[in-house]
Design a protein around this motif. Structure first.
Motif, PDB file in Angstrom:
ATOM      1  N   GLY A 177       0.757  -1.225   0.056  1.00  0.00           N
ATOM      2  CA  GLY A 177       0.157   0.026  -0.176  1.00  0.00           C
ATOM      3  C   GLY A 177       0.858   1.361  -0.013  1.00  0.00           C
ATOM      4  O   GLY A 177       2.210   1.247  -0.102  1.00  0.00           O
ATOM      5  N   PHE A 178       0.446   2.388   0.212  1.00  0.00           N
ATOM      6  CA  PHE A 178       0.956   3.622   0.189  1.00  0.00           C
ATOM      7  C   PHE A 178       0.236   4.542   0.981  1.00  0.00           C
ATOM      8  O   PHE A 178      -0.947   4.772   0.762  1.00  0.00           O
ATOM      9  CB  PHE A 178       0.983   4.149  -1.396  1.00  0.00           C
ATOM     10  N   ILE A 179       1.039   5.211   1.817  1.00  0.00           N
ATOM     11  CA  ILE A 179       0.473   6.121   2.710  1.00  0.00           C
ATOM     12  C   ILE A 179       0.953   7.559   2.445  1.00  0.00           C
ATOM     13  O   ILE A 179       2.181   7.668   2.153  1.00  0.00           O
ATOM     14  CB  ILE A 179       1.091   6.180   4.163  1.00  0.00           C
ATOM     15  N   ASP A 180       0.087   8.485   2.364  1.00  0.00           N
ATOM     16  CA  ASP A 180       0.458  10.011   2.123  1.00  0.00           C
ATOM     17  C   ASP A 180      -0.164  10.887   2.964  1.00  0.00           C
ATOM     18  O   ASP A 180      -1.070  10.470   3.968  1.00  0.00           O
ATOM     19  CB  ASP A 180       0.220  10.582   0.573  1.00  0.00           C
ATOM     20  N   ASP A 181       0.119  12.214   2.679  1.00  0.00           N
ATOM     21  CA  ASP A 181      -0.775  13.282   3.857  1.00  0.00           C
ATOM     22  C   ASP A 181      -2.251  13.210   3.516  1.00  0.00           C
ATOM     23  O   ASP A 181      -2.952  13.336   4.579  1.00  0.00           O
ATOM     24  CB  ASP A 181      -0.394  14.558   3.412  1.00  0.00           C
ATOM     25  N   THR A 182      -2.922  12.700   2.634  1.00  0.00           N
ATOM     26  CA  THR A 182      -4.387  12.240   2.422  1.00  0.00           C
ATOM     27  C   THR A 182      -4.805  11.438   3.264  1.00  0.00           C
ATOM     28  O   THR A 182      -5.776  11.511   3.735  1.00  0.00           O
ATOM     29  CB  THR A 182      -4.759  12.354   0.993  1.00  0.00           C
ATOM     30  N   THR A 183      -4.011  10.472   3.575  1.00  0.00           N
ATOM     31  CA  THR A 183      -4.220   9.196   4.196  1.00  0.00           C
ATOM     32  C   THR A 183      -4.057   9.657   5.697  1.00  0.00           C
ATOM     33  O   THR A 183      -4.952   9.126   6.480  1.00  0.00           O
ATOM     34  CB  THR A 183      -3.523   7.928   4.073  1.00  0.00           C
ATOM     35  N   ARG A 184      -3.140   9.974   6.067  1.00  0.00           N
ATOM     36  CA  ARG A 184      -2.623  10.146   7.420  1.00  0.00           C
ATOM     37  C   ARG A 184      -1.871  11.517   7.611  1.00  0.00           C
ATOM     38  O   ARG A 184      -0.738  11.366   7.434  1.00  0.00           O
ATOM     39  CB  ARG A 184      -2.159   9.199   8.191  1.00  0.00           C
ATOM     40  N   PRO A 185      -2.541  12.794   7.940  1.00  0.00           N
ATOM     41  CA  PRO A 185      -1.484  13.875   7.836  1.00  0.00           C
ATOM     42  C   PRO A 185      -0.687  13.866   8.809  1.00  0.00           C
ATOM     43  O   PRO A 185      -0.877  13.303  10.144  1.00  0.00           O
ATOM     44  CB  PRO A 185      -2.720  14.848   8.307  1.00  0.00           C
ATOM     45  N   GLY A 186       0.579  14.364   8.493  1.00  0.00           N
ATOM     46  CA  GLY A 186       1.522  14.262   9.430  1.00  0.00           C
ATOM     47  C   GLY A 186       2.800  12.975   9.134  1.00  0.00           C
ATOM     48  O   GLY A 186       3.798  12.976   9.614  1.00  0.00           O
ATOM     49  N   LEU A 187       2.225  12.019   8.655  1.00  0.00           N
ATOM     50  CA  LEU A 187       3.099  10.596   8.468  1.00  0.00           C
ATOM     51  C   LEU A 187       3.612  10.885   7.231  1.00  0.00           C
ATOM     52  O   LEU A 187       3.155  11.220   6.141  1.00  0.00           O
ATOM     53  CB  LEU A 187       2.033   9.544   8.528  1.00  0.00           C
ATOM     54  N   GLU A 188       4.762  10.614   7.084  1.00  0.00           N
ATOM     55  CA  GLU A 188       5.958  10.738   6.052  1.00  0.00           C
ATOM     56  C   GLU A 188       5.394   9.718   4.854  1.00  0.00           C
ATOM     57  O   GLU A 188       4.771   8.598   5.284  1.00  0.00           O
ATOM     58  CB  GLU A 188       7.299  10.027   6.272  1.00  0.00           C
ATOM     59  N   ALA A 189       5.267  10.303   3.795  1.00  0.00           N
ATOM     60  CA  ALA A 189       4.609   9.484   2.498  1.00  0.00           C
ATOM     61  C   ALA A 189       5.662   8.396   2.247  1.00  0.00           C
ATOM     62  O   ALA A 189       7.102   8.579   1.793  1.00  0.00           O
ATOM     63  CB  ALA A 189       4.365  10.423   1.277  1.00  0.00           C
ATOM     64  N   GLN A 190       4.940   7.113   2.169  1.00  0.00           N
ATOM     65  CA  GLN A 190       5.945   6.064   1.794  1.00  0.00           C
ATOM     66  C   GLN A 190       5.162   4.734   1.503  1.00  0.00           C
ATOM     67  O   GLN A 190       3.894   4.880   1.911  1.00  0.00           O
ATOM     68  CB  GLN A 190       6.878   5.743   3.255  1.00  0.00           C
ATOM     69  N   PRO A 191       5.817   3.728   0.820  1.00  0.00           N
ATOM     70  CA  PRO A 191       5.164   2.416   0.558  1.00  0.00           C
ATOM     71  C   PRO A 191       5.105   1.630   1.869  1.00  0.00           C
ATOM     72  O   PRO A 191       6.097   1.858   2.513  1.00  0.00           O
ATOM     73  CB  PRO A 191       5.862   1.866  -0.476  1.00  0.00           C
ATOM     74  N   VAL A 192       4.111   0.735   2.098  1.00  0.00           N
ATOM     75  CA  VAL A 192       3.976   0.052   3.419  1.00  0.00           C
ATOM     76  C   VAL A 192       3.601  -1.242   2.916  1.00  0.00           C
ATOM     77  O   VAL A 192       3.089  -1.480   1.720  1.00  0.00           O
ATOM     78  CB  VAL A 192       2.919   0.657   4.237  1.00  0.00           C
ATOM     79  N   ALA A 193       3.807  -2.172   3.799  1.00  0.00           N
ATOM     80  CA  ALA A 193       3.209  -3.735   3.526  1.00  0.00           C
ATOM     81  C   ALA A 193       2.211  -3.808   4.698  1.00  0.00           C
ATOM     82  O   ALA A 193       2.516  -3.684   5.986  1.00  0.00           O
ATOM     83  CB  ALA A 193       4.261  -4.609   3.807  1.00  0.00           C
ATOM     84  N   VAL A 194       1.014  -4.088   4.239  1.00  0.00           N
ATOM     85  CA  VAL A 194      -0.149  -4.321   5.386  1.00  0.00           C
ATOM     86  C   VAL A 194      -0.461  -5.915   5.386  1.00  0.00           C
ATOM     87  O   VAL A 194      -0.778  -6.624   4.240  1.00  0.00           O
ATOM     88  CB  VAL A 194      -1.502  -3.738   4.863  1.00  0.00           C
ATOM     89  N   LYS A 195      -0.179  -6.508   6.683  1.00  0.00           N
ATOM     90  CA  LYS A 195      -0.484  -7.744   6.766  1.00  0.00           C
ATOM     91  C   LYS A 195      -1.734  -8.066   7.603  1.00  0.00           C
ATOM     92  O   LYS A 195      -2.094  -7.274   8.778  1.00  0.00           O
ATOM     93  CB  LYS A 195       0.894  -8.422   7.708  1.00  0.00           C
ATOM     94  N   LEU A 196      -2.605  -8.990   7.060  1.00  0.00           N
ATOM     95  CA  LEU A 196      -3.918  -9.262   7.536  1.00  0.00           C
ATOM     96  C   LEU A 196      -4.086 -10.471   8.451  1.00  0.00           C
ATOM     97  O   LEU A 196      -3.620 -11.420   7.580  1.00  0.00           O
ATOM     98  CB  LEU A 196      -4.853  -9.133   6.281  1.00  0.00           C
ATOM     99  N   LEU A 197      -4.478 -10.582   9.416  1.00  0.00           N
ATOM    100  CA  LEU A 197      -4.410 -11.935  10.216  1.00  0.00           C
ATOM    101  C   LEU A 197      -5.612 -12.941   9.463  1.00  0.00           C
ATOM    102  O   LEU A 197      -6.592 -12.434   9.176  1.00  0.00           O
ATOM    103  CB  LEU A 197      -4.698 -11.614  11.506  1.00  0.00           C
ATOM    104  N   ASP A 198      -5.320 -13.898   9.181  1.00  0.00           N
ATOM    105  CA  ASP A 198      -5.969 -14.766   8.463  1.00  0.00           C
ATOM    106  C   ASP A 198      -6.805 -15.710   9.808  1.00  0.00           C
ATOM    107  O   ASP A 198      -6.020 -16.540  10.572  1.00  0.00           O
ATOM    108  CB  ASP A 198      -5.446 -16.105   7.883  1.00  0.00           C
ATOM    109  N   LEU A 199      -8.028 -15.436   9.866  1.00  0.00           N
ATOM    110  CA  LEU A 199      -8.649 -16.258  10.913  1.00  0.00           C
ATOM    111  C   LEU A 199      -8.815 -17.626  10.930  1.00  0.00           C
ATOM    112  O   LEU A 199      -9.016 -18.243  12.024  1.00  0.00           O
ATOM    113  CB  LEU A 199     -10.245 -15.545  11.049  1.00  0.00           C
ATOM    114  N   ASP A 200      -8.516 -18.119   9.819  1.00  0.00           N
ATOM    115  CA  ASP A 200      -8.589 -19.766   9.714  1.00  0.00           C
ATOM    116  C   ASP A 200      -6.886 -20.095   9.591  1.00  0.00           C
ATOM    117  O   ASP A 200      -6.847 -21.477   9.245  1.00  0.00           O
ATOM    118  CB  ASP A 200      -9.164 -20.151   8.392  1.00  0.00           C
TER     119      ASP A 200
END
Length: 453
Positions: free
Chosen positions: A94-117
């Motif tokens: 994913g990618f975070i920038d000021d529109t997503t979270r003001p004040g957080l440095e714009a950067q690519p991120v990896a989002v890990k989602l817990l598999d309930l199974d």
């Protein structure tokens, strides 16, 4: 019920369906004695208050994201952003920038989602938040934040451009990692473990393996996935007794047999990864012959003898490695893989030894290529040789025929010339002096009648 109360105290937003995104407070640098351990949280008599936890663990270092924010960041977890999947669950870029979270440095991120199974659950997710929410080091992956809404559990990390060591080392149809890069990765991973073991409240990683070592754009190694990490033994205790968890081929034998976990269990696992870096082989490979499926069992006899080190080195290196460095690394791996815990080095000692390999320059100048022929290649090569011999034979035969024809022609010319010479000699014999005299004297043969003169 008590466990749920603990979770409410640590992460109150997990139990608020409409929790709003909270801004992190200014990061506070705390020493290891102030680190909150899992044992602190599981102790009913712990004096820690909600504010203490918020200031030292979550509020100071981590952002709390909503599920809707993470859907925007990952384009609704689009398959085009899919990076892979582990025991925890799928991972999306994913990618975070000021529109997503003001004040957080714009950067690519990896989002890990817990598999309930999946094989891991809320406990492992919480463990990761607690450890990486407090621990900061150049060789640990950076946890930016988390999401906990209803049954959803997500983690947001800094994106690592090169992926895992497992993918880089074992992927097909790609250039092999050069020797210098492998040494750099080994040093970085060792520094990460040494940091964890050196904490005043020691951390035992417990799941050290190639897939949990992530690499940034310049191949700096960072440890990830702290879901199985444990606090080390305290007081006069020599080990931590746990349920046996980990990955086959990496776990220390004493841990598998007894469930007794120590920092030396991590050292053994490091020895396996170091062996993978040297050989280019997986810790466990069911596709190999039975005697070679376990990397440690196959390599152990070769590690003993420095003269046999070249036999276990990754052939894809094509001889482009420091022989001195390879022998030192093999000896170190042998120590780490010792069945005797007391014979294994500490991770700080491992770092010291590996750092000496960085500056070694006895690497061959030219490439050395050795290709083991398989049956088809051998047959093809023999056939090529036969064709070459046949071609040479035909060529030689043709040349011999040409030479023979030339000789025959030369002989014919010489014979013709000889016949001509003999004929000419016979013709000239008619005009010898005696014959000429007789001819001229006999008028009947057209000679001269001297009486008329």
């Amino acid at each position: 019920m008590a466990l749920k109360v603990i979770f409410r105290t640590i992460l109150p937003s997990c139990f608020k369906a409409n929790a709003s995104a909270s801004e992190p407070k200014k990061s506070q640098v705390s020493n290891s004695s102030q680190r909150i351990s899992l044992s602190d949280l599981s102790n009913p008599g712990s004096p820690l208050s909600v504010n203490d936890l918020s200031n030292s663990v979550i509020g100071s270092n981590l952002h709390v994201f909503t599920l809707s924010e993470l859907k925007v960041i990952t384009q609704n977890f689009s398959s085009s952003n899919y990076l892979g999947e582990g025991g925890f669950g799928p991972v999306h870029k994913g990618f975070i920038d000021d529109t997503t979270r003001p004040g957080l440095e714009a950067q690519p991120v990896a989002v890990k989602l817990l598999d309930l199974d999946g094989s891991q659950g809320h406990k492992e997710w919480l463990t990761e938040v607690i450890f990486l929410g407090q621990l900061r080091h150049p060789h640990l992956v950076k946890l930016i934040g988390y999401c906990c809404e209803d049954e959803h559990r997500l983690l947001v990390y800094k994106y690592m451009a090169r992926g895992s060591l497992e993918n880089q080392l074992f992927r097909r149809y790609s250039n092999s990692l050069p020797w210098s890069t492998r040494v750099k990765i080994a040093v970085g991973a060792a520094k990460g473990l040494a940091f964890l073991h050196g904490e005043e409240k020691q951390v035992i990683y417990r799941d050290f393996k190639a897939s949990n070592i992530l690499l940034d754009s310049d191949y700096t190694a960072k440890l990830s996935d702290f879901g199985l990490a444990k606090d080390g033994p305290e007081g006069d205790k020599t080990h931590v007794t746990t349920r046996v968890m980990g990955t086959q081929g990496y776990a220390a034998p004493e841990y598998i047999m007894t469930g007794h976990l120590t920092a030396m269990s991590d050292v053994y696992s490091f020895g396996v990864v170091l062996l993978e870096l040297l050989t280019g082989r997986r810790a466990m490979d069911k596709n190999r012959p039975s005697r070679e499926q376990s990397l440690v069992e196959w390599a152990r006899p070769l590690l003993k003898d420095p003269q046999k080190v070249d036999r276990l080195m990754d052939p894809r290196l094509e001889g482009q490695y420091s022989m001195k460095g390879a022998k030192k690394a093999a000896a170190l791996a042998y120590q780490c893989l010792s069945h005797n815990l007391q014979s294994r080095p500490t991770m700080s000692n491992v770092v010291e030894i590996l750092e000496l390999l960085v500056d070694l320059t006895d690497i061959p100048v030219g490439p050395f290529v050795y290709i083991v022929p398989n049956g088809c290649e051998k047959g093809k090569r023999n056939k090529d040789k036969e064709n070459e011999k046949e071609s040479n034979k035909n060529e030689n035969g043709k040349q011999c025929k040409e030479n023979e024809a030339e000789k025959k022609e030369d002989g014919h010319r010489r014979r013709q010339k000889g016949l001509r010479h003999r004929y000419q000699l016979r013709s000239r014999a008619v005009y010898s002096d005696t014959a000429l005299y007789r001819t001229l004297k006999n008028p009947s043969q057209g000679g001269i009648n001297w009486k008329n003169y």
